[in-house]
Design a protein around this motif. Structure first.
Motif, PDB file in Angstrom:
ATOM      1  N   GLY A  84       0.778  -1.229   0.000  1.00 13.98           N
ATOM      2  CA  GLY A  84       0.000   0.000   0.000  1.00 13.98           C
ATOM      3  C   GLY A  84       0.810   1.278   0.000  1.00 13.98           C
ATOM      4  O   GLY A  84       0.236   2.367  -0.100  1.00 13.98           O
ATOM      5  N   ASP A  85       2.131   1.185   0.101  1.00 11.54           N
ATOM      6  CA  ASP A  85       2.960   2.388   0.138  1.00 11.54           C
ATOM      7  C   ASP A  85       2.913   3.146  -1.187  1.00 11.54           C
ATOM      8  O   ASP A  85       2.773   2.555  -2.272  1.00 11.54           O
ATOM      9  N   ARG A  86       3.046   4.461  -1.079  1.00 19.39           N
ATOM     10  CA  ARG A  86       3.173   5.335  -2.238  1.00 19.39           C
ATOM     11  C   ARG A  86       4.559   5.972  -2.168  1.00 19.39           C
ATOM     12  O   ARG A  86       4.916   6.582  -1.152  1.00 19.39           O
ATOM     13  N   ILE A  87       5.340   5.802  -3.214  1.00 20.49           N
ATOM     14  CA  ILE A  87       6.724   6.255  -3.199  1.00 20.49           C
ATOM     15  C   ILE A  87       7.041   7.059  -4.454  1.00 20.49           C
ATOM     16  O   ILE A  87       6.291   7.032  -5.435  1.00 20.49           O
ATOM     17  N   GLU A  88       8.156   7.785  -4.407  1.00 17.92           N
ATOM     18  CA  GLU A  88       8.734   8.420  -5.575  1.00 17.92           C
ATOM     19  C   GLU A  88      10.041   7.711  -5.899  1.00 17.92           C
ATOM     20  O   GLU A  88      10.758   7.265  -4.997  1.00 17.92           O
ATOM     21  N   THR A  89      10.353   7.566  -7.151  1.00 16.57           N
ATOM     22  CA  THR A  89      11.614   6.952  -7.564  1.00 16.57           C
ATOM     23  C   THR A  89      12.551   8.038  -8.099  1.00 16.57           C
ATOM     24  O   THR A  89      12.093   9.094  -8.525  1.00 16.57           O
ATOM     25  N   PRO A  90      13.852   7.784  -8.064  1.00 20.08           N
ATOM     26  CA  PRO A  90      14.527   6.596  -7.542  1.00 20.08           C
ATOM     27  C   PRO A  90      14.289   6.406  -6.043  1.00 20.08           C
ATOM     28  O   PRO A  90      14.206   7.382  -5.305  1.00 20.08           O
TER      29      PRO A  90
END
Length: 266
Positions: free
Chosen positions: A51-57
């Motif tokens: 369920g996590d929301r992340i930005e890459t890198p």
């Protein structure tokens, strides 16, 4: 065990203060080590959950429980060892007697790495960890799937996220016995000491009470976590990564943490 940002350590319980000579012989457990609450081994994410929301890198970190250790593919390790694989939008293999393929959906970490920089484009992905042996045959050691959303891809250089060093993580500054501790090595490779592979190391943990003899624990079979149950009191913990070719030589600067141990939970 659900993937979590917490860190764990695997050790065997004891109620007495240690004798004067407190270094644990290779292959032996220390009296302060405790069995993990769950005996089932698992490869897992230490800083990512479903369920996590992340930005890459994004620097993704791996953990390994149940007394299992990392062993690069250059040489066989002991029975309870292997190297990590990241599965991207793939289920577990139907046949665990077939070697894992090499492609963008089965990413191999055959040098004994404990992390990877994700460079995924925005979208939804299902990620999973899976341990395999030197022949890339899967072990029944894997994580639950984590479905995540990449909200943005930034122009950050991925190489800038992974800086050589160690991390020593606890559940907090005050813990109840037994408690879990987890080791992490960035831009460094972990292996069995007996493999004698250049540019690899194994962890050493020194647990020093406020008074008395420090307990020194060597994890020579590539283990990356431990559970501890020392007597109630205050302790300083020091983590090293020692060279597997030159005995006793540190590969990077050690890190330290402090913890106060209280009585077991009712």
């Amino acid at each position: 065990m659900r993937p979590s940002t917490r860190i764990a350590f695997f050790l065997l319980a004891a109620s007495a203060v240690l004798p004067a000579s407190a270094q644990t012989p290779p292959g032996r457990t220390h009296p302060w080590q405790a069995p993990p609450p769950r005996l089932t081994a698992e490869a897992y994410f230490t800083n990512l959950k479903d369920g996590d929301r992340i930005e890459t890198p994004y620097l993704l970190k791996f953990g390994l429980s149940g007394g299992w250790g990392l062993a690069p593919i250059a040489q066989p390790g002991r029975a309870k060892s292997g190297h990590h694989h990241l599965l991207v939008n793939r289920d577990l293999p139907l046949n665990f007697k077939e070697a894992l393929p090499f492609n963008d959906q089965y990413i191999h970490f055959g040098k004994g790495q404990m992390e990877s920089v994700l460079t995924l484009e925005p979208g939804t992905y299902t990620l999973r960890m899976l341990l395999a042996d030197q022949n890339h045959l899967p072990h029944f050691v894997y994580s639950k799937p984590a479905t995540i959303t990449v909200t943005k891809k930034n122009p950050t250089d991925p190489k800038a996220l992974s800086v050589k060093g160690l991390a020593l993580q606890l559940e907090g500054p005050v813990v109840k016995r037994p408690f879990r501790v987890q080791f992490h090595a960035s831009s460094l490779n972990v292996a069995h000491e007996s493999q004698r592979l250049p540019e690899t190391g194994h962890f050493r943990l020194t647990v020093s009470p406020a008074s008395g003899t420090p307990a020194v624990m060597d994890f020579v079979e590539g283990q990356t976590e431990v559970w501890l149950s020392p007597p109630v009191g205050s302790y300083s913990l020091r983590l090293e990564l020692l060279d597997n070719v030159t005995p006793g030589e540190p590969l990077v600067e050690a890190v330290s943490a402090s913890v106060r141990v209280v009585e077991q939970a009712p």
